[in-house]
Design an enzyme around this catalytic site. Structure first.
Site, PDB file in Angstrom:
ATOM      1  N   CYS A 276      77.768  11.781   3.355  1.00  0.00           N
ATOM      2  CA  CYS A 276      76.585  11.819   1.659  1.00  0.00           C
ATOM      3  C   CYS A 276      76.292  13.183   2.110  1.00  0.00           C
ATOM      4  O   CYS A 276      75.834  14.401   1.384  1.00  0.00           O
ATOM      5  CB  CYS A 276      76.230  10.677   1.905  1.00  0.00           C
ATOM      6  SG  CYS A 276      74.810  10.559   3.305  1.00  0.00           S
TER       7      CYS A 276
ATOM      8  N   HIS B  47      66.979  10.375   5.514  1.00  0.00           N
ATOM      9  CA  HIS B  47      67.701   9.354   5.949  1.00  0.00           C
ATOM     10  C   HIS B  47      67.297   7.630   4.955  1.00  0.00           C
ATOM     11  O   HIS B  47      66.278   7.190   5.478  1.00  0.00           O
ATOM     12  CB  HIS B  47      68.680   9.427   5.717  1.00  0.00           C
ATOM     13  CG  HIS B  47      70.052   9.698   5.264  1.00  0.00           C
ATOM     14  ND1 HIS B  47      70.589   7.851   5.044  1.00  0.00           N
ATOM     15  CD2 HIS B  47      71.253   9.503   5.358  1.00  0.00           C
ATOM     16  CE1 HIS B  47      71.295   7.681   4.648  1.00  0.00           C
ATOM     17  NE2 HIS B  47      72.318   9.082   5.026  1.00  0.00           N
TER      18      HIS B  47
END
Length: 477
Positions: A288, A315
């Site tokens: 991602c 994150h």
């Protein structure tokens, strides 16, 4: 404008959006035509989402596009024998109204602009897709594939493969598809067929198969053939492990939704999907974070050149961390994810080079897991080969997000109030936060938001389509 006129204007827009919905649905279900407004998809959009998509046109052209101005184009489109394409009615309408003042020539104009898609031969056979693993990414991929259900759909979800199979498992899997704490309820209905071990979602019949190894399944028993298996488990990452899928009858290609090891191609859709050849049977959609930063880095490098840089990823925590302190094989990840910021490693910066070789050896990276369930941020610090300023860099990135081949990967916001939860459900690989941009001389720092679940899943679907040769004609060019 009086209060009554405001209300009247809103009522008009709302009714126009409502009138568009059935036409948009039929165009996709029956003809494979996906309608967008300056890149914003209208497939399965609510009335409010259609209105918002039109409001955003001002960002592109500096003026509003009213629904009463675009509605005749949807009507004209529904009368044309256009098939298997993506049509931007926003661009068509804006271009038309610059030179015309009435609706009399719209049908002729549309026929000319969409000539390449009229009576387009629909000779591409639908392809079967199997989701191996049904966690966060697997379920979001299922949602994305199901929302495209229709007679013209070429990417067909046929099965999901799971480990185990305890009593009540099927209903629990269906429940997880119905309800999501981050992304909200499923847009439609989900039923369980206990007798045949299947889930039926919006008319899509999904066979549920239990297996402990990729080579244990005979897909042909379920009338599945030549299938693309999308491995969402992250357990197998090299050719030997992922190659096990190809030993199962009915499977022909494999896509990994994680960074791959060895010589497997790591693809960031929008950047290097052109590297995929018909002979590639095992491909990775990278991570991602790699998907979030690579399009932005490509854009910056194309204009200014990047001498070197560092990527710090803020994150959201993931399922491999612990809810409370407990043993974990990795450093620090055993500490409670909802209660701590956790420094950990990331290979995303180095992985950029697999999709963008020009940046090989130029980037370092690190990551901090934070107590949020979804949406992350990449802080990209760069030394450039050419000088720039905040305003110049932002203007370039805004234009890239609106007009370039990377417009489906990069979004741009100039909001001074946006926070992470506002980006839940973003379909872009990354969103430039222009208010946080720092640039002076040859030094620049960019802040890039990304929905590390949904935005990434949208990128994965793009790789799936490319692997199966299901690319779509986009008009106007």
């Amino acid at each position: 404008m009086s209060a009554d006129k405001h209300l009247q204007s809103w009522q008009e827009r709302f009714e126009m959006a409502e009138a568009m919905q059935p036409l948009l649905g039929k165009l996709y279900r029956n003809q494979g035509v996906e309608v967008v407004v300056y890149g914003k998809p209208l497939l399965n959009a609510s009335t409010i989402e259609i209105i918002k998509a039109h409001r955003l046109v001002r960002r592109h052209v500096g003026e509003k596009l009213r629904l009463r101005e675009s509605f005749p184009f949807v009507q004209a489109l529904s009368k044309l024998a256009v098939k298997q394409c993506k049509v931007d009615i926003g661009k068509l309408a804006v271009n038309y109204w610059r030179d015309h003042t009435d609706v009399s020539e719209i049908e002729n104009y549309m026929a000319k602009e969409l000539a390449d898609a009229i009576d387009h031969a629909d000779d591409v056979a639908p392809r079967d897709v199997v989701l191996y693993g049904f966690g966060r990414i697997g379920r979001l991929l299922a949602r994305l594939l199901i929302e495209r259900t229709g007679r013209s759909n070429k990417l067909r979800l046929r099965a999901i493969v799971l480990r185990g199979g305890k009593k009540g498992d099927l209903e629990k899997r269906a429940s997880l598809l119905r309800r999501d704490s981050v992304h909200g309820p499923f847009n439609g209905s989900v039923e369980v067929d206990e007798e045949n071990n299947a889930i039926i979602a919006n008319g899509t019949y999904i066979q549920v198969i239990y297996a402990n190894s990729p080579d244990e399944v005979d897909y042909t028993k379920y009338d599945i053939s030549d299938a693309l298996v999308v491995d969402n488990t992250g357990i197998w990452k090299d050719e030997a492990g992922l190659g096990l899928h190809l030993k199962s009858p009915g499977a022909s290609k494999v896509l990994l939704t994680a960074p791959a090891k060895g010589s497997i191609k790591n693809i960031v859709y929008g950047v290097n999907e052109g590297d995929i050849t018909p002979e590639d049977i095992i491909v990775s959609a990278a991570s991602c974070t790699t998907n979030a930063i690579t399009p932005v880095l490509k854009a910056v490098n194309d204009k200014y050149g990047i001498e070197n840089g560092h990527v710090e990823t803020i994150h959201s925590y993931t399922n491999d961390q612990n809810l409370i302190d407990n043993y974990h094989t990795a450093d620090r990840r055993g500490r409670s994810a909802p209660l701590n910021m956790v420094i950990t490693e990331t290979g995303a910066a180095k992985a950029v080079a697999k999709a963008l070789p020009v940046l090989a050896g130029k980037l370092t990276g690190n990551a901090i897991r934070v107590p949020t369930p979804n949406v992350s941020m990449a802080i990209i610090s760069m030394n450039l080969n050419a000088e720039t300023s905040k305003d110049e860099l932002n203007e370039y990135l805004k234009d890239t997000a609106l007009q370039s081949p990377l417009q489906n990967q990069i979004d741009y916001t100039d909001s001074t109030e946006i926070v992470s939860s506002d980006l839940v459900g973003s379909r872009y690989a990354g969103v430039i936060d222009s208010q946080a941009t720092i640039a002076e001389g040859k030094r620049a720092i960019l802040y890039v938001w990304y929905d590390n679940e949904f935005g990434y899943s949208c990128q994965v679907v793009g790789v799936m389509q490319t692997m199966l040769g299901l690319t779509t004609l986009s008009l106007p060019a």
